[in-house]
Design a protein around this motif. Structure first.
Motif, PDB file in Angstrom:
ATOM      1  N   LEU A 234      -1.044 -23.310  23.687  1.00  0.00           N
ATOM      2  CA  LEU A 234      -1.520 -24.288  24.658  1.00  0.00           C
ATOM      3  C   LEU A 234      -1.083 -25.706  24.280  1.00  0.00           C
ATOM      4  O   LEU A 234      -0.863 -26.545  25.160  1.00  0.00           O
ATOM      5  CB  LEU A 234      -3.047 -24.216  24.732  1.00  0.00           C
TER       6      LEU A 234
ATOM      7  N   VAL B  13       2.237 -26.900  25.676  1.00  0.00           N
ATOM      8  CA  VAL B  13       2.144 -26.851  27.138  1.00  0.00           C
ATOM      9  C   VAL B  13       1.401 -28.072  27.668  1.00  0.00           C
ATOM     10  O   VAL B  13       1.825 -28.716  28.630  1.00  0.00           O
ATOM     11  CB  VAL B  13       1.443 -25.549  27.589  1.00  0.00           C
ATOM     12  N   LEU B  14       0.286 -28.417  27.015  1.00  0.00           N
ATOM     13  CA  LEU B  14      -0.491 -29.562  27.479  1.00  0.00           C
ATOM     14  C   LEU B  14       0.163 -30.887  27.096  1.00  0.00           C
ATOM     15  O   LEU B  14       0.063 -31.869  27.822  1.00  0.00           O
ATOM     16  CB  LEU B  14      -1.911 -29.522  26.897  1.00  0.00           C
ATOM     17  N   SER B  15       0.828 -30.923  25.943  1.00  0.00           N
ATOM     18  CA  SER B  15       1.363 -32.198  25.468  1.00  0.00           C
ATOM     19  C   SER B  15       2.633 -32.607  26.200  1.00  0.00           C
ATOM     20  O   SER B  15       2.855 -33.798  26.413  1.00  0.00           O
ATOM     21  CB  SER B  15       1.687 -32.107  23.974  1.00  0.00           C
ATOM     22  N   PHE B  16       3.453 -31.635  26.577  1.00  0.00           N
ATOM     23  CA  PHE B  16       4.766 -31.991  27.111  1.00  0.00           C
ATOM     24  C   PHE B  16       4.713 -32.903  28.334  1.00  0.00           C
ATOM     25  O   PHE B  16       5.384 -33.943  28.345  1.00  0.00           O
ATOM     26  CB  PHE B  16       5.589 -30.730  27.403  1.00  0.00           C
ATOM     27  N   PRO B  17       3.908 -32.576  29.375  1.00  0.00           N
ATOM     28  CA  PRO B  17       3.882 -33.496  30.523  1.00  0.00           C
ATOM     29  C   PRO B  17       3.379 -34.889  30.169  1.00  0.00           C
ATOM     30  O   PRO B  17       3.850 -35.881  30.725  1.00  0.00           O
ATOM     31  CB  PRO B  17       2.916 -32.829  31.508  1.00  0.00           C
TER      32      PRO B  17
END
Lengths: 232, 219
Positions: free
Chosen positions: B159, B162-166
């Motif tokens: 997770l 996934v959460l950090s990239f945007p």
């Protein structure tokens, strides 16, 4: 009931007018659109693509507003409203991405070229995806609501960078980019009165449609929650 | 309990266990060698080597920085921390620790990278250093906040990126752009807007983090 009929007529008019009104070099009649250099017939996508992109942001904004409300009041209804809005935003985001890519194939020659606008819509898609991944990874209802509220607020803070800053400082192909000379800021002066009118009617129509979908969506989710609680 | 005490506690336990440091160093070595193997004897362009530099940094950050909060959750010390310190203190302490970690890690990456990649030549070094410092601060802030979110969720490892990239994407895009400009040797006047964007990002993120951390931390 009356506004549903009004919405039906509005969307029908916008669809028919947007597709069938001819584009001519010098508009003489009220139903003729002006020719925009470098865009031609492709310009008509503005009536359908821009509203979906607009709703992607509106839905995200609504989701953030209800997330803030949730953090203030800890009322689970606000979380359901925020979640429904995010789901709708995801749908409109996919629509905007796909219509934009198809348009780009004809206007720029390839489906995807990492134009700043394409990068920003892709980032929005990722944010929505991450939001749903986070929701499915937390089991406790209150914890899930709190964490997804926090994440959608922190993600919303980055949205101005994508939507307002990146496309203006980076070079791109999209109408309205930093180095755009031929197609110009389309909305400002290249569209004439009737084109602007239909464009804004389309925006209004799509926004009412979004509101209606959102209303039905969160009501049905609320009833589902209620039924779940009754039988357990 | 002050933020500095929390930082000292984290540093002491990190120096004793060396969990983050060891895994980070190995991760950096592995990532850079994978890139070197995949390039082989090809000649890569300057711009590509500048972009790959930030790819190494992004994935190294994703492998090590979530420890700050996940370790508390795993050891079961979250409740104690909640009792003895305010959320702002906790976040300041963790952020300070992550800042040190990010700077140490990225300096190692930058040195290794410029030693191993011939194409990575910076004509305007001061510009790159400004971007590097502002970028590191941004990475540390965003990743600390996301770490506190995923510590409460299941499937933490997958997770996190996934959460950090945007959230990190506007920062990364600007940094890649600035690195390219530093390699081309542009002046500060031309790159002023990009540097301002980095500064804005840091300020916005730190404000949002301190506002929102209370809600994540309190159960």
């Amino acid at each position: 009931m009356i506004w549903k009929i009004f919405l039906f007529l509005l969307i029908s008019f916008v669809s028919i007018a947007g597709i069938t009104f001819p584009i001519v070099a010098t508009p003489a009649h009220w139903y003729e659109f002006p020719l925009i250099m470098g865009l031609g017939e492709n310009a008509k996508i503005i009536f359908f693509h821009v509203p979906t992109a607009w709703l992607t942001v509106v839905a995200f904004f609504m989701s953030t507003v209800y997330s803030i409300k949730y953090l203030r009041n800890k009322d689970i209804v606000d979380d359901i409203k925020a979640h429904t809005s995010a789901q709708l935003g995801m749908i409109f985001c996919i629509l905007a991405t796909v219509t934009g890519a198809v348009w780009a194939k004809f206007a720029w020659g390839s489906y995807w070229s990492w134009d700043p606008r394409q990068t920003s819509i892709f980032a929005l898609l990722l944010i929505y995806g991450a939001l749903f991944a986070l929701r499915s990874a937390v089991e406790v209802e209150e914890k899930r609501a709190t964490l997804s509220s926090v994440y959608s607020i922190i993600a919303f803070v980055t949205v101005p960078f994508f939507i307002f800053i990146m496309p203006r400082i980076m070079r791109g192909l999209h109408p309205g980019s930093a180095d755009d000379t031929n197609a110009g800021p389309v909305v400002n002066f290249k569209m004439n009165g009737n084109m602007l009118l239909i464009f804004f009617l389309s925006l209004i129509g799509f926004t009412i449609l979004y509101y209606w979908m959102w209303y039905v969506g969160y009501k049905s989710m609320l009833y589902k929650e209620k039924l779940n609680k009754q039988y357990h | 309990m002050s933020a500095y005490a929390l930082f000292k506690k984290d540093l002491a336990s990190e120096l004793r266990m060396r969990y983050a440091i060891n895994s980070l160093i190995m991760f950096i070595v592995v990532t850079i060698s994978v890139i070197l193997f995949s390039i082989g004897n090809e000649k890569i362009s300057d711009f590509l080597s500048g972009g790959l530099f930030w790819v190494v940094i992004f994935f190294s950050a994703m492998s090590g920085l979530s420890r700050a909060f996940v370790s508390e959750e795993e050891r079961g010390t979250t409740l104690t921390l909640q009792l003895i310190a305010s959320p702002t203190t906790i976040f300041s302490g963790k952020l300070f620790f992550n800042l040190i970690l990010v700077f140490a890690m990225n300096i190692v990456v930058a040195l290794l990278y410029s030693a191993l990649f011939d194409a990575f030549v910076l004509k305007n070094l001061p510009l790159f250093l400004y971007a590097f410092v502002l970028g590191n601060i941004g990475i540390a802030i965003a990743s600390t906040l996301i770490a506190s979110i995923i510590a409460k969720a299941s499937s933490k490892g997958t997770l996190y990126p996934v959460l950090s990239f945007p959230i990190l994407l506007p920062l990364m895009l600007t940094l890649i752009d600035l690195t390219k400009q530093a390699m081309d040797g542009t002046t500060f006047e031309t790159s002023y807007i990009e540097l301002a964007v980095l500064g804005c990002y840091d300020v916005v993120m730190i404000a949002a983090s301190f506002l929102l951390f209370d809600f994540i931390w309190k159960d």
